[in-house]
Design an enzyme around this catalytic site. Sequence first.
Site, short mmCIF file in Angstrom:
data_model
loop_
_atom_site.label_atom_id
_atom_site.label_comp_id
_atom_site.label_asym_id
_atom_site.label_seq_id
_atom_site.Cartn_x
_atom_site.Cartn_y
_atom_site.Cartn_z
N VAL A 57 0.83 -1.20 0.00
CA VAL A 57 0.00 0.00 0.00
C VAL A 57 0.87 1.25 0.00
O VAL A 57 0.54 2.25 -0.64
CB VAL A 57 -0.96 0.01 1.23
CG1 VAL A 57 -1.74 1.32 1.29
CG2 VAL A 57 -1.90 -1.18 1.17
N CYS A 58 1.99 1.19 0.70
CA CYS A 58 2.85 2.38 0.88
C CYS A 58 3.26 3.05 -0.43
O CYS A 58 3.13 4.27 -0.56
CB CYS A 58 4.08 2.01 1.70
SG CYS A 58 3.68 1.40 3.36
N PRO A 59 3.75 2.30 -1.43
CA PRO A 59 4.16 2.99 -2.67
C PRO A 59 2.98 3.64 -3.40
O PRO A 59 3.16 4.67 -4.06
CB PRO A 59 4.80 1.88 -3.51
CG PRO A 59 4.29 0.60 -2.94
CD PRO A 59 4.09 0.86 -1.48
#
Length: 264
Positions: A57-59
């Site tokens: 999810v972070c990128p």
Amino acid sequence: MRVSVKNPGAPMSVLNTSLKPFRVHAFRRGKFVEVTDADVLGRWAIFFFYPADFTFVCPTELGDVADLYAELQRPNVEIYSVSTDTHLTHKAWHDSSDTIRKIEYTMIGDPTGTVTRNFEIMRETEGLADRGTFIVDPDGIIQAIEITAEGIGRNAADLLRRVKAAQYVRAHPGEVCPAKWEQGGKTLAPSLALVGKIRSQTTRPRFQAGVLDHSVKDASRNGNPMLDDAIKSEPSSHFEKSPDRSRSPHRWTQARHLSRCTIS
């Protein structure tokens, strides 16, 4: 963890508190830089915490912020993404990912967890930051917080909206921004005269078994232009009367939700 003075033992939010001192290394536009709390003062700042580099999810979140970075900078805002990875890991991720390569804002490495703990967003059992966003004003005061669970990504467009709302409120003492406020929209000036007279931004007619409540029909009859115009503009198929007109001459089988913000 800080605790409430009025209720010792109860956790207290960092909202409306000042930045705590920090000095960390970061990666920014191909260079390693040092960032301190003093560097943040004097302009608006967003601290965008996330669990780890090379994840899932972070990128998508960091790329979303990168896409709006130029627009976020226009109202004099700087972005600082933060994870407990090192600044070296940030560079490696930047070099290997097309999404992360778009990032021009500062990527803070916080391997000691100093910044993460300053904002009280550390998962102590994992050594990772939670997914959290903090809007900080030019005086170093935290004005807004958003924290989501591991699998829930954030929206950079709404972050931009909230930054503009925070800036508006700071620049216009005595005014507040209602729900869904957008730049250029109407605001409120809280006063005794308004107490109990503010309605929800979304007013929906009441339904029972697909039938429009009579109070909504009566409101239209009594000259509510919002309802009159909505009913007049709907195709006739959206307001077909019940086949048994003798029993229910005023029953409509469908109605449109009506959204507005009113002061009665």
